[in-house]
Design a protein around this motif. Sequence first.
Motif, PDB file in Angstrom:
ATOM      1  N   VAL A  10      -6.909   3.871 -10.280  1.00  0.00           N
ATOM      2  CA  VAL A  10      -6.308   4.516  -9.354  1.00  0.00           C
ATOM      3  C   VAL A  10      -5.115   3.434  -8.654  1.00  0.00           C
ATOM      4  O   VAL A  10      -5.494   2.535  -8.152  1.00  0.00           O
ATOM      5  CB  VAL A  10      -7.271   4.901  -8.212  1.00  0.00           C
ATOM      6  N   SER A  11      -3.955   3.893  -8.690  1.00  0.00           N
ATOM      7  CA  SER A  11      -2.947   2.848  -8.406  1.00  0.00           C
ATOM      8  C   SER A  11      -1.661   3.056  -7.880  1.00  0.00           C
ATOM      9  O   SER A  11      -1.186   4.121  -8.436  1.00  0.00           O
ATOM     10  CB  SER A  11      -2.872   1.900  -9.724  1.00  0.00           C
ATOM     11  N   HIS A  12      -1.275   2.336  -7.116  1.00  0.00           N
ATOM     12  CA  HIS A  12       0.420   2.599  -6.921  1.00  0.00           C
ATOM     13  C   HIS A  12       1.035   2.052  -7.908  1.00  0.00           C
ATOM     14  O   HIS A  12       2.281   2.379  -7.797  1.00  0.00           O
ATOM     15  CB  HIS A  12       0.629   2.064  -5.412  1.00  0.00           C
ATOM     16  N   VAL A  13       0.645   0.761  -8.137  1.00  0.00           N
ATOM     17  CA  VAL A  13       1.541   0.081  -8.986  1.00  0.00           C
ATOM     18  C   VAL A  13       1.654   0.519 -10.400  1.00  0.00           C
ATOM     19  O   VAL A  13       0.529   0.661 -10.953  1.00  0.00           O
ATOM     20  CB  VAL A  13       0.658  -1.438  -9.046  1.00  0.00           C
ATOM     21  N   VAL A  14       2.746   1.036 -10.637  1.00  0.00           N
ATOM     22  CA  VAL A  14       3.009   1.673 -12.028  1.00  0.00           C
ATOM     23  C   VAL A  14       3.800   0.704 -12.720  1.00  0.00           C
ATOM     24  O   VAL A  14       4.857   0.683 -12.657  1.00  0.00           O
ATOM     25  CB  VAL A  14       3.284   3.168 -11.974  1.00  0.00           C
ATOM     26  N   ILE A  15       3.320   0.048 -13.774  1.00  0.00           N
ATOM     27  CA  ILE A  15       4.199  -0.768 -14.516  1.00  0.00           C
ATOM     28  C   ILE A  15       4.698  -0.028 -15.964  1.00  0.00           C
ATOM     29  O   ILE A  15       3.770   0.620 -16.724  1.00  0.00           O
ATOM     30  CB  ILE A  15       3.209  -1.909 -15.243  1.00  0.00           C
ATOM     31  N   GLU A  16       6.033   0.467 -15.939  1.00  0.00           N
ATOM     32  CA  GLU A  16       6.535   1.325 -16.775  1.00  0.00           C
ATOM     33  C   GLU A  16       6.090   1.170 -18.160  1.00  0.00           C
ATOM     34  O   GLU A  16       5.541   1.908 -18.998  1.00  0.00           O
ATOM     35  CB  GLU A  16       8.008   1.355 -16.578  1.00  0.00           C
ATOM     36  N   GLU A  17       6.155  -0.048 -18.656  1.00  0.00           N
ATOM     37  CA  GLU A  17       5.783  -0.287 -20.128  1.00  0.00           C
ATOM     38  C   GLU A  17       4.440  -0.070 -20.384  1.00  0.00           C
ATOM     39  O   GLU A  17       4.192   0.296 -21.622  1.00  0.00           O
ATOM     40  CB  GLU A  17       6.267  -1.840 -20.521  1.00  0.00           C
ATOM     41  N   ASN A  18       3.488  -0.107 -19.522  1.00  0.00           N
ATOM     42  CA  ASN A  18       2.245   0.258 -19.785  1.00  0.00           C
ATOM     43  C   ASN A  18       1.911   1.683 -19.635  1.00  0.00           C
ATOM     44  O   ASN A  18       0.975   2.372 -20.267  1.00  0.00           O
ATOM     45  CB  ASN A  18       1.236  -0.501 -18.884  1.00  0.00           C
ATOM     46  N   SER A  23       0.762  -1.215   0.048  1.00  0.00           N
ATOM     47  CA  SER A  23      -0.080  -0.025  -0.228  1.00  0.00           C
ATOM     48  C   SER A  23       0.877   1.349   0.076  1.00  0.00           C
ATOM     49  O   SER A  23       0.293   2.252   0.272  1.00  0.00           O
ATOM     50  CB  SER A  23      -0.874   0.081   1.387  1.00  0.00           C
ATOM     51  N   LEU A  24       2.160   1.019  -0.160  1.00  0.00           N
ATOM     52  CA  LEU A  24       2.908   2.321  -0.294  1.00  0.00           C
ATOM     53  C   LEU A  24       3.422   2.719  -1.609  1.00  0.00           C
ATOM     54  O   LEU A  24       3.536   1.924  -2.504  1.00  0.00           O
ATOM     55  CB  LEU A  24       4.271   1.922   0.634  1.00  0.00           C
ATOM     56  N   ASN A  25       3.640   4.071  -1.757  1.00  0.00           N
ATOM     57  CA  ASN A  25       4.007   4.445  -2.969  1.00  0.00           C
ATOM     58  C   ASN A  25       5.492   3.932  -3.226  1.00  0.00           C
ATOM     59  O   ASN A  25       6.221   3.600  -2.303  1.00  0.00           O
ATOM     60  CB  ASN A  25       3.897   5.847  -3.409  1.00  0.00           C
ATOM     61  N   ASP A  26       6.150   4.136  -4.470  1.00  0.00           N
ATOM     62  CA  ASP A  26       7.563   3.675  -4.766  1.00  0.00           C
ATOM     63  C   ASP A  26       8.463   4.402  -3.910  1.00  0.00           C
ATOM     64  O   ASP A  26       9.516   3.629  -3.432  1.00  0.00           O
ATOM     65  CB  ASP A  26       7.721   3.764  -6.168  1.00  0.00           C
ATOM     66  N   GLU A  27       8.580   5.572  -3.775  1.00  0.00           N
ATOM     67  CA  GLU A  27       9.798   6.234  -2.554  1.00  0.00           C
ATOM     68  C   GLU A  27       9.613   5.646  -1.338  1.00  0.00           C
ATOM     69  O   GLU A  27      10.591   5.432  -1.049  1.00  0.00           O
ATOM     70  CB  GLU A  27       9.320   7.619  -2.682  1.00  0.00           C
ATOM     71  N   LEU A  28       8.369   5.453  -0.661  1.00  0.00           N
ATOM     72  CA  LEU A  28       8.414   5.010   0.775  1.00  0.00           C
ATOM     73  C   LEU A  28       8.653   3.589   0.683  1.00  0.00           C
ATOM     74  O   LEU A  28       9.417   3.091   1.682  1.00  0.00           O
ATOM     75  CB  LEU A  28       7.018   5.314   1.131  1.00  0.00           C
ATOM     76  N   GLY A  29       8.328   2.898  -0.316  1.00  0.00           N
ATOM     77  CA  GLY A  29       8.153   1.363  -0.257  1.00  0.00           C
ATOM     78  C   GLY A  29       9.754   0.972  -0.366  1.00  0.00           C
ATOM     79  O   GLY A  29      10.326   0.123   0.119  1.00  0.00           O
ATOM     80  N   ARG A  30      10.370   1.685  -1.119  1.00  0.00           N
ATOM     81  CA  ARG A  30      11.982   1.589  -1.117  1.00  0.00           C
ATOM     82  C   ARG A  30      12.646   1.974  -0.009  1.00  0.00           C
ATOM     83  O   ARG A  30      13.524   0.909   0.382  1.00  0.00           O
ATOM     84  CB  ARG A  30      12.371   2.591  -2.423  1.00  0.00           C
TER      85      ARG A  30
END
Lengths: 553, 539
Positions: B512-520, A488-495
């Motif tokens: 609405v998402s955290h998961v961002v898949i670059e190729e998409n 549930s965390l964004n990339d910066e925080l998750g990292r």
Amino acid sequence: MKELLLSRKARFVKYVVACLMFIVGDVLQALIMAMIFQTIEVGTMEYFWITVAAAIGYVVVSAGFFLGSRMMRIAFMRDTLIDIRVRAFDRILNMNYKGFNRQSREVYVSNLSNDINTIENSFFLSLLNFILTCGSYVVMLTILFFVDWRIGLMVFAVSLVVLGIAKAFERRTIALEKEKSTENERFTVAVANTFSGLEILKLNNIERKFLSRAKEQVARLEGSKRKYSLYTAVQRHLNEAIGSIVMFGLLIYLMYSPGEPIGFGKVVLVIQLASSCVFPLMRMLPLLNVIKGSDAIYRKITTASPDDAESDARVVPYRFERDIAVRALQFEYEQKPVFRYLDFRIEKGKKYLIKGPSGSGKTTLLKLLSMAYDDYRGTIAIDGVDLRTIRTKAYSENVSFIYQDVFLFEASVRDNIALFKDTPAEHVLEVAEKAGLGDFIRSQPHGIDEPIAENGKNLSGGERQRISIARALCKNAEILFSDEATASLNDELGRAVEETILSLSATVIAISHKYFPGVSERYDRVLELKDGYVNEYSAVDYFAEVTVDETAN
Amino acid sequence: MKRRIRYFDRFPLVMIPIVANAVLAFCMSFAMKATIDAALIQDWTLFWDEAVRMIVFVALLLPVNLLTAYAKASFYRYVALRMKTDYVEAVFGKSIDEFQKENNAAYVSALTNDFAIIETDFVEQIVAIAEGVVNFATAIVIFSLISPLVLLVGAAMMVMNALISSLIERPVKKHNDERSKLFAGYNGFVKEVLSAFGIVKNNGLEERVRTQFRDKSRSVQEKRFVIDRLMSYVYVGQTATTNLVIIGLLLMMARLSMAGSLAFSGVVVVVNNIGLLIGPIFTVSEAFPRIRSVKAIFQRIDESLRSRDRHPETLRLTHFERSIRFRDVAIAYDDNLVLKDIDLTFEKGRKYLVVGPSGGGKSTFLRLLRKYFDPTEGTIEIDGLPLSDVRKEDYYARIANIEQTVFLFEDTLKNNLTLFKEHTEAEIAEAVAKAGLTEFVGSNPEGLDYMIYDNGKNVSGGEKSRIAIARGLLNHADVIMLDEAFASLDRDRAREIESTLLALDGVTVINVSHVVIEENRKRYDGVVVVKNHGARFAA
């Protein structure tokens, strides 16, 4: 429940005595009534005034006994009910993970509230009346025998008939009551589920269908309640009818005395005594049934099933210096195979990442390693010692978890992180910072002492997750199990969080589907679950094969 | 729950057997009187005649009583059914936002605990009062036919009892309210602990939790004890007073009988029917406070059902053609500004990604999009129509939602997918394939008829997500909104499904998402960034 009541023997005896105190009042009442009618027969004013005096004495004495009896009884009730609540709670608390999950949470809530309420409201009243009825019967019948042994014998015979009939109704009554309790549970669960999904139902415009379902469930519950109350009512009325016919018959018998004057006093006394024997007796078996029913409920909520209890074959102390070895592990869940053959080693201090497609058993593996289930084949051994023999508590103390579902207590942020231990505030703040909660805490008026409302209703998914992470960091255990900590965390925080986890000295076993370039490679090994087997890779190799997919915002 | 009287439309039916009972009691009493009179004058022929009549009446009591029991049971069932059904309908009728204002537990508690109390302390008490009134009236008639003096004493008793009851009513009510609150605290604690079972066990919190529980149990029982103790004095007062009056009554009648102004048989009949006079007095005096105490429960139920005045929704929407547009939209909760100055347009058929830091307002933005509530300022327009005026059902029919926590109900997999709407086998298979569920369906012998239990206990997290996605696809909606739908899926799966969604022609996708898949990412037509109280397209 007998054993529970007798556990405070002295108080229980006091209770029984308190119940029996009413008999004195009842006997006096019968005598006073007889005296009053006798007064009419005797006809003198002198006798009348004696009767008046006796009557006043009776009122005072019986009031005293009433009050005394009640005071003695309610204290006993209170203490017994506290005991019952604690026992019911202990039963649940002592369950192991698997046993607990066998039933829905609502069932346990129903046990601790509805069921105990039933016991509170019906058991004690029934017990009182039962004891009183038995005592009263014996005393009244004895007196009756002394007055007129033939009538005494007849009343005795009638009471046997009444008891016989009540016995015939017994089994079905208990069955119906049990059915009522089960329907109640089922209803509570069903209704809770429906409401929890109402949002989705409405969004999909299908709430009509579920509304009808809910209505059906209501109808079913009501039906079962009615069956029970009707059945008990029929029983009661049948008994009353028999009693009434007998009493009126007796009256006729007593009055039919051709050639002799009727002795009013004696007639009234006999009628009083006889009705004190016959009518209360009818209530005896229903009362006994209520008592048995409550006993059944009591046993249901306080008896631990043997498979649910923590096994007491666990005696070996916990010691982890080398490794956790999984050998030839096979596991099935509800008859479906999850693991066919798992064989790998987890070395102390190293970091392991568990990967695999959804449904491959990642969470299940974590559960097996954390002692949640122990009906697997093969072995899991810590430093060579079978996990199934190690003391659960000792193990738990050395393990932390980061779960997917975070449960928050209605307590301060600090207590939620430290889990009510006396951890110094600086340490709590430190781990909170590492978990990315720094800004959050600074934005709260009371900092870490800010109370959290019911299960963190007003916190976002990410904030809740971070509290879960802070918890684990705070406990700082030797072994850390993590299940999608950064989901549930964004990339910066998750990292940042992933970095923190990897820099701990603990042995880490984590499930994560995310990839943080430069960070994820720092895991020691990747265990990939697929089709019930495991493939082991070094993290560097694993991630090198895989294209870079995700970026920070 | 406001117009409670309408639940009592079948009430007269219950009264019929009750009245029959009273009539029978009356006949029985006078037959008994005649029997005794006959015995006293030693007229044995008359005696047997009257005795037989008396026994017949006694025997008739059984069928009449059974009828009464049946009538009561049916009535209680009918009322309970109607009340609970009305309640459930009212809850279902709430808008999502209003519904979520209360905790689920409150609704469940109302349906289980509150209605149980309403049944025993309201409905049953009203019937008891009616029955009491009938019996009391019968007793008065019998007594007045035998000795009016007795009536007077009965009236005195009634007054005395009413006085005593009203005296203790208020403190008892106060105690009962406190007890309910304690129970709510107790229940809340129980639920909390049960939810945290895993944490409690793993962190050795058993002792702490056990002690807390013991304390809560103790307070609850102590409260009841205090109430019971208080009530003891009331009961003893009532009992002693009753005894005194009955004994007094009997002594008075004995005196009258001694003086010859009252027949002995009259005395017997009065004694036999005292219960009919006294009983109702107790029943009624107990009933009124109980009925009054239920008022608070009715109020609470009415409160929880109350919905704010909703904006009238009059516009129909059958297709979505062009765009959803946010004009100067702002939203605030209880004086907290969440989002403001939102000016965005979502065009039909295009694909949008919504990102932002957690806690930054993404969920609120989504809730606005889903029409859970209306903006505090500005308007959202759909095809130029104000969204706040559009009927919810119509709007919902145009949207498919795929959420992170999936609601599954106890039914077949198929029904969980189709949500009971009609779809062809081919459509279902296509959605299953696109959502990556084919393997799961194949792994069970029952296939689509596989039973899912208790909110999906027998389904893994990833499978639940895929079921949600298949559901969304089956809908053939104009707009698909995803709310962190990929959080429980691994990368490969998420990428596949996202690809499929992005390839859907003519369907607007808002993810609405955290998961961002670059190729998409580049396949999206726009990326909305929600942060710092604003929402704007990224450059």
